[in-house]
Enzyme design. Structure first.
Site, short mmCIF file in Angstrom:
data_model
loop_
_atom_site.label_atom_id
_atom_site.label_comp_id
_atom_site.label_asym_id
_atom_site.label_seq_id
_atom_site.Cartn_x
_atom_site.Cartn_y
_atom_site.Cartn_z
N HIS A 277 59.16 -90.02 72.86
CA HIS A 277 58.88 -89.50 70.93
C HIS A 277 59.95 -89.05 70.61
O HIS A 277 60.11 -88.51 69.41
CB HIS A 277 57.45 -89.51 71.16
CG HIS A 277 55.93 -89.08 70.47
ND1 HIS A 277 54.89 -89.26 69.46
CD2 HIS A 277 56.83 -87.63 69.51
CE1 HIS A 277 54.58 -88.44 68.56
NE2 HIS A 277 55.90 -87.12 69.27
N GLU A 278 59.35 -88.23 71.46
CA GLU A 278 60.87 -87.08 71.09
C GLU A 278 61.82 -86.94 70.52
O GLU A 278 62.66 -86.87 69.85
CB GLU A 278 60.91 -85.59 71.91
CG GLU A 278 59.46 -84.75 72.64
CD GLU A 278 58.61 -84.73 71.37
OE1 GLU A 278 59.13 -84.33 70.27
OE2 GLU A 278 57.57 -84.80 71.13
N HIS B 256 61.69 -88.32 66.96
CA HIS B 256 61.89 -87.45 66.13
C HIS B 256 63.51 -86.63 65.95
O HIS B 256 64.65 -86.55 64.64
CB HIS B 256 61.45 -85.63 66.78
CG HIS B 256 59.90 -86.01 66.21
ND1 HIS B 256 58.80 -86.67 65.14
CD2 HIS B 256 58.30 -86.03 67.48
CE1 HIS B 256 57.63 -86.14 65.75
NE2 HIS B 256 57.74 -86.02 66.22
N HIS C 184 65.28 -88.94 63.89
CA HIS C 184 65.23 -88.85 62.45
C HIS C 184 65.76 -87.77 61.87
O HIS C 184 66.26 -87.74 61.01
CB HIS C 184 63.79 -88.47 62.84
CG HIS C 184 63.24 -88.52 61.08
ND1 HIS C 184 62.36 -88.22 60.75
CD2 HIS C 184 63.48 -89.25 59.92
CE1 HIS C 184 61.69 -88.38 59.20
NE2 HIS C 184 63.18 -89.68 59.11
#
Ligand SMILES: [Zn+2]
Length: 646
Positions: free
Chosen positions: A436-437, A440, A443
């Protein structure tokens, strides 16, 4: 020379001390103020605005980061000293009349009218942001807006204090050990320690998360569960911590603010620059999901009652659900740990997204860091990042991604550390957190947007979790798990039977989980779109709405929203935004169907995803970005399918 004054890609973490913070930030504020004055007389204020606070942003990001991962009393004091000055400077920008006039004058030029693409969007968003902060109001309107904002800050602060105080004011001390039956030893020990800390005999229970959840999930005595459940759902419902009048006040102020700025209601104001755009769109979205969840929701509730052999009260649900889960799945998440050693997980993740997104990650040596446990990496052509995975006393909890510079980011977590000479062995949930991190982070680092304030993760709130949550899907695919999930001693893959159990347990009572979230989303939008002062106490008004989403009949004094900090603990918070949780899940589940269909390692799909979503930041409307990748609008069916609700 103060190490915070100049931007350095090799952040000198080994040289920055608490004593550097105040002088550097004060100096950078002076410089930013000077740039602000230059910007207000600039012919092209837009680009000047975009870079105006570059140095201040950098220094504050570094200081904030150090405060999160390696704090000291001196550093915290320095951070607290500069933080209000800095946030006052930032929030003053959209209220600065000279700046607004410069932007308006520029917007009226032929040059501005001829802008296209990202620059056009940047101009529109800048103008809209000034307007949403009242730039176009007459002096009386501006004065009223200021009063509203001050009042909202006060009332919401009081709301949050009341919840905290009401939570802390309640306790239940049991002295008869027989009444603890059912609780796991860890919860009994915690209750014992809590009593000892207060100097009382017996076992002490509170409304804090771990204590509350343990009682609701495991404790056999229904009358104790009832007491705790009722107390929890009455936090902030009565004097001396009465939040009822505060909720009404907050809703009225938000409503007045929205009308003053020309919006139908607070939901339309808040959603104006989000992907959903309008409260009505968010409402339709929730309604659609609700329709598709209700049947299975009723079945799950009937199944649970059949399992329990009686009609259930709200305080019975969690308890019997846990018993039912054990009876059905016999699945203990701990069984998975030996397959997830941290080093393999991270290496496997780089391998997967090397294949899918074409990134090449290499570890870097000799980069200054804030702690010896921190690792540093480089992504070819895209920048560098730090990874800091284990808890420490001077580090805050949770997991997060942060950016220091356009090509420099970091990911932090509080994962299970290595013990007894074994490698760090993670839970499956922790593996998802890493993915998940990292999403980010990509991105941020893979962004290719020329306007700083529209790049990377600076996207709408209901879109920002797409690039992170989509990564978690790779933690549930056999093919990708087989790349890295190997027993740390034997090297064997996750056995087929265990993999099946893990998949099935994921969908247990999924309709109830979903209805709960939908209920909160519904009540949030209803309060911010429909409630009016004449309707009376918002607590009474919203109870029948919440009842429609509850697994059991709620008591007549049920007052969950008086403790609903998500909505009311700050001037905006999640107000009118609770739907975003489900919204983001729909996006990630739906977007992942392309990978499912075209191959979870498909480089072609990955390239398309990278080009159309990951690299684009906020340079286009997120709904457009989504359509360009999927060829259509989001479809909630993928989420329903993933949750076993199709
Ligand atoms: Zn996230």
């Amino acid at each position: 020379m103060n190490p915070l004054l100049e931007i350095s890609f090799r952040v000198p973490f080994d040289k920055i001390g608490a004593a550097d913070v105040e002088p550097a930030i004060d100096e950078l504020l002076v410089r930013a103020q000077r740039k602000l004055e230059e910007t207000t007389v600039s012919k092209d204020p837009l680009m000047a605005l975009d870079t105006m606070t570059e140095n201040l942003d950098y220094a504050m990001a570094v200081v904030r980061h150090l405060e999160s991962v390696a704090t000291t009393p001196e550093l915290r004091a320095a951070y607290n000293a500069v933080q209000p000055k800095v946030s006052a400077f930032y929030s003053g920008l959209v209220l600065n009349e000279a700046l607004w006039n410069a932007v308006k004058a520029y917007a009226a030029t032929d040059e501005a009218r001829a802008l296209t693409g990202t620059m056009k969007r940047y101009l529109t968003k800048t103008v809209d942001s000034f307007k949403r902060h009242g730039a176009d109001l007459d002096p009386a309107g501006k004065a009223r807006l200021k009063e509203i904002d001050v009042a909202l800050a006060e009332v919401t602060t009081k709301f949050s204090e009341n919840v905290l105080d009401a939570t802390n004011a309640w306790e239940l001390v049991l002295t008869d050990e027989a009444r603890l039956a059912g609780l796991p030893p860890s919860a009994v020990a915690a209750a014992k320690a809590s009593a000892e800390a207060k100097g009382v005999e017996g076992w002490r229970f509170t409304l804090q998360g771990p204590s509350y959840l343990a009682v609701m999930t495991y404790l056999d005595d229904a009358s104790v569960r009832e007491q705790v459940w009722r107390a929890f759902n009455l936090r902030g419902a009565a004097e001396p911590f009465n939040n009822r009048p505060l909720i009404a006040k907050i809703l009225e102020l938000r409503q007045e603010k929205a009308r003053l700025l020309g919006f139908r209601d607070f939901a339309d104001l808040v959603l104006d620059d989000r992907m959903a755009h309008k409260g009505e769109r968010a409402q339709t979205f929730l309604g659609d999901l609700r329709k598709k969840t209700e049947k299975r929701f009723r079945e799950e509730n009937a199944e649970l009652e059949a399992f329990a052999g009686r009609a259930l009260e709200p305080w019975d649900i969690g308890y019997y659900a846990e018993k039912q889960r054990l009876a059905l799945y016999d699945f203990d998440e701990e069984e998975l740990r030996p397959y997830f050693s941290l080093d393999r997980v991270v290496a496997g993740m780089f391998e997967i997204f090397g294949r899918v997104l074409g990134i090449v990650v290499t570890e870097e040596q000799g980069v200054p860091v804030w702690n010896g446990a921190v690792k540093t990496y480089r992504i070819e052509d895209s920048g560098s990042f730090y990874a800091d995975w284990f808890p420490r006393e001077n580090k805050r909890g949770g997991a997060w991604m942060d950016s220091l510079l356009p090509r420099l980011g970091l990911i932090c977590g509080n994962l299970t550390p290595p013990v007894d000479g074994k490698p760090a062995l993670l839970t499956h949930r922790e593996v998802e957190t890493i993915f998940h991190e990292f999403g980010h982070l990509l991105h941020h680092l893979l962004s290719r947007v020329e306007v700083r304030s529209l790049s990377g993760t600076s996207v709408a709130w209901d879109f920002v979790e797409l690039p992170s949550q989509i990564m978690e899907n790779w933690c549930w695919e056999r093919e990708s798990l087989d790349l890295f999930a190997r027993h740390y001693e034997t090297g064997e893959l996750i056995p087929a039977e265990l993999f099946e159990k893990m998949k099935r347990a994921k969908t247990f009572r999924a309709a109830n989980g979903q209805m709960r979230q939908l209920g909160f989303g519904y009540v949030d939008l209803a309060l911010h779109r429909e409630w009016q002062a004449e309707a009376g106490d918002p607590v009474e008004w919203s109870r029948p709405i919440l009842q429609q989403f509850a697994a059991a009949r709620l008591p007549d004094n049920y007052a969950m929203i008086t403790g609903f900090t998500h909505l009311f603990a700050s001037p905006v918070a999640y107000g009118a935004g609770y739907y975003s949780y489900k919204w983001a899940e729909v996006l990630d589940a739906d977007a992942f169907t392309r990978f499912k269909r075209e191959g979870v390692f498909s480089a072609a799909t990955g390239r398309d995803y990278r080009e159309k979503i990951l690299s684009k930041g906020d340079s286009e409307d997120p709904a457009e970005l989504y359509r360009s990748f999927m060829g259509r609008d989001p479809d909630p069916n993928a989420l329903l399918e993933r949750a076993g609700l199709d």
